[in-house]
Design a protein around this motif. Structure first.
Motif, short mmCIF file in Angstrom:
data_model
loop_
_atom_site.label_atom_id
_atom_site.label_comp_id
_atom_site.label_asym_id
_atom_site.label_seq_id
_atom_site.Cartn_x
_atom_site.Cartn_y
_atom_site.Cartn_z
N CYS B 159 31.54 35.92 62.31
CA CYS B 159 31.64 34.65 61.50
C CYS B 159 31.22 33.70 61.31
O CYS B 159 31.50 32.75 62.27
CB CYS B 159 32.86 34.30 60.87
SG CYS B 159 33.49 33.25 59.87
N ILE B 160 29.97 32.85 60.34
CA ILE B 160 29.08 31.96 60.06
C ILE B 160 29.83 30.90 59.87
O ILE B 160 29.11 29.51 59.85
CB ILE B 160 27.94 32.01 59.52
CG1 ILE B 160 27.90 32.75 58.43
CG2 ILE B 160 26.94 33.37 60.91
CD1 ILE B 160 26.44 33.43 58.39
N GLY B 161 31.10 30.94 58.93
CA GLY B 161 32.09 29.94 58.47
C GLY B 161 30.68 29.30 57.34
O GLY B 161 31.03 28.20 56.85
N CYS B 162 30.79 30.21 56.49
CA CYS B 162 29.95 29.94 55.64
C CYS B 162 30.77 29.35 54.02
O CYS B 162 30.56 29.00 53.42
CB CYS B 162 28.70 31.08 55.62
SG CYS B 162 29.72 32.66 54.66
N GLY B 163 31.92 29.98 53.97
CA GLY B 163 32.51 29.79 53.29
C GLY B 163 32.76 30.87 51.89
O GLY B 163 33.80 30.79 50.89
N CYS B 165 33.54 33.93 51.48
CA CYS B 165 35.09 34.60 51.27
C CYS B 165 35.41 33.77 50.28
O CYS B 165 36.42 34.21 49.43
CB CYS B 165 35.76 34.81 52.83
SG CYS B 165 35.69 33.40 53.70
N PHE B 177 37.70 33.87 56.72
CA PHE B 177 37.36 33.64 57.38
C PHE B 177 38.68 33.28 58.70
O PHE B 177 38.50 33.41 59.80
CB PHE B 177 37.55 31.63 57.02
CG PHE B 177 37.14 30.96 58.02
CD1 PHE B 177 35.97 30.70 58.78
CD2 PHE B 177 37.50 30.16 58.11
CE1 PHE B 177 36.02 29.61 59.97
CE2 PHE B 177 37.77 28.77 59.01
CZ PHE B 177 36.27 29.50 59.71
N CYS B 224 30.86 39.18 52.55
CA CYS B 224 30.64 38.39 53.08
C CYS B 224 29.33 38.58 54.39
O CYS B 224 28.46 39.53 54.38
CB CYS B 224 31.12 37.96 54.29
SG CYS B 224 31.33 37.83 56.16
N PRO B 225 28.47 37.87 54.26
CA PRO B 225 26.79 37.92 54.76
C PRO B 225 27.59 38.83 56.29
O PRO B 225 26.09 39.38 56.74
CB PRO B 225 26.48 36.38 55.47
CG PRO B 225 27.39 35.50 55.39
CD PRO B 225 28.44 36.21 54.75
N LYS B 226 28.33 38.66 57.32
CA LYS B 226 28.33 39.39 58.51
C LYS B 226 29.43 40.32 58.17
O LYS B 226 29.90 40.85 59.31
CB LYS B 226 28.79 38.31 58.97
CG LYS B 226 28.16 37.00 59.71
CD LYS B 226 26.70 37.35 60.18
CE LYS B 226 25.39 36.35 59.60
NZ LYS B 226 24.54 36.42 60.27
N ILE B 228 32.60 40.50 57.74
CA ILE B 228 33.53 40.68 58.25
C ILE B 228 34.87 41.79 57.73
O ILE B 228 35.11 41.78 56.51
CB ILE B 228 34.13 39.91 57.90
CG1 ILE B 228 33.36 38.11 58.90
CG2 ILE B 228 35.52 38.89 58.84
CD1 ILE B 228 33.32 38.55 60.56
S1 SF4 Z 1 31.78 34.66 54.06
FE1 SF4 Z 1 31.88 36.06 55.93
S2 SF4 Z 1 31.11 34.60 57.57
FE2 SF4 Z 1 31.05 33.15 55.10
S3 SF4 Z 1 33.45 32.40 56.21
FE3 SF4 Z 1 33.82 34.22 55.29
S4 SF4 Z 1 34.29 35.26 56.86
FE4 SF4 Z 1 33.35 33.68 57.44
#
Ligand code: SF4
Ligand code: FES
Lengths: 228, 275
Positions: B159-163, B165, B177, B224-226, B228
């Motif tokens: 998770c890169i904390g992009c927001g 989600c 997140f 989510c780009p990752k 999760i």
């Molecule tokens: S969308 Fe995915 S990568 Fe971005 S903050 Fe949420 S959990 Fe983390």
């Protein structure tokens, strides 16, 4: 480590209820209780197909244990109150959490059922109140209501197409509500596993459809004259 | 390729914003979405207009700075992709794109497409750590971690904390997140000492920040780009419920949400920036 509990309540139970996660856990447990009731109620109702004597006897049997009856009523009523209160508070919170709406917003992965929980819920609640007034208290919806004559009341209630349709529509919404709710409560209580969650999701759909078909079979049978 | 962009323009937190239409006649399909905005900004600067503000840093999908809504989908139409990695190949000639910032009260808008995501930092600060003894460097592999556990921790730590989600969630919930951050430490042996306090504190902080509640809808994991998985949310709930039921004192760590900017920031002219 120090305690810096800003805006967080000291009472542990109040804090649990105060968090969205805690509220959802309460909704999951009460939802499970209500789902159990709905399941049992549906199975019990199907005895209508065994004829008036068996069905009226079943109704009499339920009332023959007042202690059990009242215990069940108290548990169910408490569950409804908690379930509804938590959901209302979560809706209000959701509104505050996104004050400015998107000009365009797409849903790309979620089910229709999951996004309409806040609609299906209140309509089902309204239905339940009506349903109690109709068949338990005999205040409305049954032209010649007679206490204890359960079979007759059902047949004469559902003999009116508008009332039968309102019932059927409500049961379809219940089906949607359960389709999301029944698997969602596992997720909320922390059960998720790549092997079991797909089974839970499919199982929820199956149970939701079975419950809806079971309930709907009754007004349909009355309308078509199979039960009279 | 010709594109019509409708971009959210807003001077500052306290001004009113609106969608502004920009016509672009020469978009190369090799460009990334951010490069497309760069080109548009060059044009705007050339005309003496103010360029569109958006966040970016690595431009290779790993820092979590970038992100906005494209036609109602966080990070745009390609799955598992941030907007910096999204190539214009994903669009067709003549397409029209509506570009908006993340919308959540816990992500107050700063300018145009830039939002203040310090609420995420505070969630991490409240419990996203483990305690280690200082002193000599420990021996390698002193604590054994099974491969599948290490993999799961790594997947959550991606998770890169992009927001995105929060942005995609109809409830504006930060469950994915927070779940990712709780899980990536919680599955590891090193994360066990603070496991319960971590769940209590991070959940309390997420609630304090004014994010909505999770209703298990699943839009988050789709954008989510990752990638999760929703499983991390169940894990957070499991740890939270277990911790709440078993805790013996009312201990929890939270941080006061602050929305002001420290002096010296670019927003010094606007002291009430995001409050
Ligand atoms: S969308 Fe995915 S990568 Fe971005 S903050 Fe949420 S959990 Fe983390
Ligand atoms: S700029 Fe770093 S993830 Fe997009």
């Amino acid at each position: 480590m120090g305690t810096i509990a800003l805006g967080v309540r000291d009472n542990v139970a109040a804090r649990f209820w105060g968090s969205t996660n805690g509220k959802k856990a309460v909704m999951a447990v009460t939802g499970l209780i209500l789902f159990g009731f709905v399941m049992g109620h549906m199975l019990g109702n199907l005895q209508i197909f065994e004829g008036p004597v068996a069905f009226n006897d079943y109704a009499k049997f339920l009332r023959s244990v007042p202690l059990g009856l009242w215990l069940a009523r108290i548990v169910l009523l408490t569950s409804v109150v908690l379930h509804v209160t938590a959901s209302v508070q979560l809706v209000l919170r959701k509104r505050r959490a996104r004050p400015v709406a998107y000009a365009s917003k797409e849903s790309i992965a979620s089910t229709y059922a999951s996004r309409t929980m806040y609609w299906s819920g209140p309509i089902i609640l309204a239905f339940v109140i009506y349903h109690l007034l109709q068949f338990t208290f005999g205040v409305t919806g049954v032209p010649d209501y007679q206490e204890g004559e359960v079979y007759r009341n059902v047949v004469s209630g559902f003999g009116q197409p508008a009332i039968a349709i309102w019932y059927i529509v409500s049961m379809l919404l219940l089906c949607l509500h359960l389709r999301h709710g029944v698997w969602s409560m596992f997720q909320t209580l922390g059960v998720n596993h790549p092997r079991y969650t797909p089974i839970l999701r499919h199982g929820a759909t199956l149970f939701a459809v079975v419950v809806a078909i079971g309930f709907i079979s009754i007004p349909v049978s009355v309308l078509f004259g199979w039960v009279s | 390729m010709r594109l019509t962009l409708h971009v959210w323009r807003q001077q500052g937190p306290r001004t009113k914003g609106r969608l502004v239409r920009y016509q672009m006649d020469n978009v190369d399909h090799e460009m990334s979405m951010l490069e497309c905005l760069d080109v548009l900004n060059e044009e705007l600067i050339g005309k003496g207009d103010e360029p569109i503000a958006f966040e970016h840093d690595c431009r290779e999908g790993i820092c979590g700075s970038c992100g906005f809504m494209i036609n109602g989908v966080a990070h745009g139409p390609a799955r598992a992709t941030t907007v910096c990695q999204l190539t214009m190949r994903n669009f067709k000639d003549g397409d029209s794109l509506t570009i908006e910032p993340w919308r959540a009260s816990a992500f107050p808008l700063i300018k145009d497409l830039v939002v203040d995501r310090r609420s995420f930092d505070r969630i991490v600060a409240s419990g996203g750590y483990i305690s280690v003894s200082t002193g000599n460097a420990p021996d390698a592999n002193a604590i054994l971690v099974p491969k599948d556990i290490a993999d799961r921790a790594m997947d959550a730590a991606a998770c890169i904390g992009c927001g995105a989600c929060v942005a995609a969630c109809p409830n504006a919930s930060a469950a994915l997140f927070t779940g990712a951050k709780i899980s990536h430490l919680g599955v590891l042996p090193q994360g066990q000492p603070e496991r319960h306090l971590r769940a209590l504190s991070m959940v309390a902080q997420a609630n304090l920040e004014g994010f909505g509640g999770c209703t298990n809808i699943g839009e988050c994991t789709a954008v989510c780009p990752k990638e999760i998985p929703l499983e991390v949310i169940a894990r957070m709930n499991r740890d939270y419920i277990a911790a709440a039921l078993s805790q013996r004192d009312a201990e929890v760590n939270t941080i006061r949400p602050f929305t002001e900017w420290s002096t010296g920031s670019k927003l010094v002219n606007d002291p009430h920036a995001t409050s």
